[in-house]
Structures are given as structure tokens and as C-alpha cells.
Design a protein around this motif. Structure first.
Motif, PDB file in Angstrom:
ATOM      1  N   SER A 132     -29.799   1.998  45.332  1.00  0.00           N
ATOM      2  CA  SER A 132     -28.583   1.563  44.642  1.00  0.00           C
ATOM      3  C   SER A 132     -27.785   2.760  44.147  1.00  0.00           C
ATOM      4  O   SER A 132     -28.342   3.830  43.877  1.00  0.00           O
TER       5      SER A 132
ATOM      6  N   ARG B 295     -24.038   3.352  41.571  1.00  0.00           N
ATOM      7  CA  ARG B 295     -22.919   2.781  40.838  1.00  0.00           C
ATOM      8  C   ARG B 295     -21.778   3.785  40.862  1.00  0.00           C
ATOM      9  O   ARG B 295     -21.918   4.908  40.361  1.00  0.00           O
TER      10      ARG B 295
ATOM     11  N   PHE C 276     -15.827  -0.203  38.156  1.00  0.00           N
ATOM     12  CA  PHE C 276     -17.129   0.169  38.670  1.00  0.00           C
ATOM     13  C   PHE C 276     -17.428  -0.612  39.949  1.00  0.00           C
ATOM     14  O   PHE C 276     -16.985  -1.742  40.111  1.00  0.00           O
TER      15      PHE C 276
ATOM     16  N   GLN D 254     -20.947  -1.539  41.695  1.00  0.00           N
ATOM     17  CA  GLN D 254     -22.403  -1.499  41.737  1.00  0.00           C
ATOM     18  C   GLN D 254     -22.841  -1.878  43.147  1.00  0.00           C
ATOM     19  O   GLN D 254     -22.537  -2.977  43.614  1.00  0.00           O
TER      20      GLN D 254
END
Length: 123
Positions: A17, A19, A80, A82
Motif C-alpha cells: 500500500s 498513500r 489523498f 490511498q
């Protein structure tokens, strides 16, 4: 001077992941839509996700569906992205963009752009 500054890119393994953040300055962006585009080498720029000034999101895109979430802070000046369960095909330069009111999938309709942040997903 209006600026959009992206951050948060980097190298991540497949399945990981990241961000991304985009900080907007130089004017009030609370009534602007914000969006993320990406461009892989040799490919056209691709709309990833967008969010309107009221907080409505557009994530029904092939890259984002089920994996990416877009949101913005209360002041509306930072957006943002994500990104979860990243794949090698997500490797690209990711750009933040802004235009009035609602997002669009058409890059040419945006008024402001950031310089981009590189995301590299290793398999």
C-alpha cells in the motif's frame, strides 16, 4: 502563486500500500474538485479517481475499483489517494489536478496540476 505538490510516492512490493498526498496552496480550493491521474511510460494519461468540492467521489475506474480510496481534509486543500493491493501495472507517475466543482475524466479540463510523484510497484 498556485501550487499543487504531491508526495508519498515510492517503491513498494506488489500487494503493498501507499498513500499519496497533494497539498494545494495559493488560493482557496474548498470549492474545487481534485483528482488523481497517472501516466505510465509510453501510455496516455489516465484518470484514476476524483472528489468533488462537496466530497462526492469518483472511483469507478479500472485502476481504483475496490483498491483505491480518495479523500480530502476538512479545509479542502489537501487530497489523498490511498492505494491498497498494488500491482505492477500501477507503476506510473501520479499527478494531482484541480478544477472547479466536480471532477472530470478529461485532463484538459483541469486548471491546475502538480509536478507528479513516481510510484513503482515491484513484482
Amino acid at each position: 502563486q498556485v501550487q499543487l505538490v504531491e508526495s508519498g510516492g515510492g517503491v513498494v512490493q506488489a500487494g503493498g500500500s501507499l498513500r499519496l498526498s497533494c497539498a494545494a496552496s495559493g488560493r482557496t480550493f474548498s470549492t474545487f474538485a481534485m483528482a488523481w491521474f497517472r501516466q505510465a511510460p509510453g501510455a496516455e494519461q489516465e484518470f484514476v479517481a476524483g472528489i468533488s468540492w462537496t466530497g462526492e467521489t469518483m472511483t469507478d475506474t479500472e485502476p481504483a475499483k475496490g483498491r483505491f480510496t480518495i479523500f480530502r481534509d476538512e479545509a479542502g486543500n489537501t487530497v489523498f489517494l490511498q492505494m491498497n493491493n498494488l500491482k505492477a501495472e500501477d507503476t506510473a507517475v501520479y499527478y494531482c489536478a484541480a478544477r472547479r466543482a466536480v471532477p472530470s475524466k478529461t485532463p484538459g479540463t483541469y486548471d491546475y496540476w502538480g509536478q507528479g510523484t513516481q510510484v513503482t510497484v515491484s513484482s
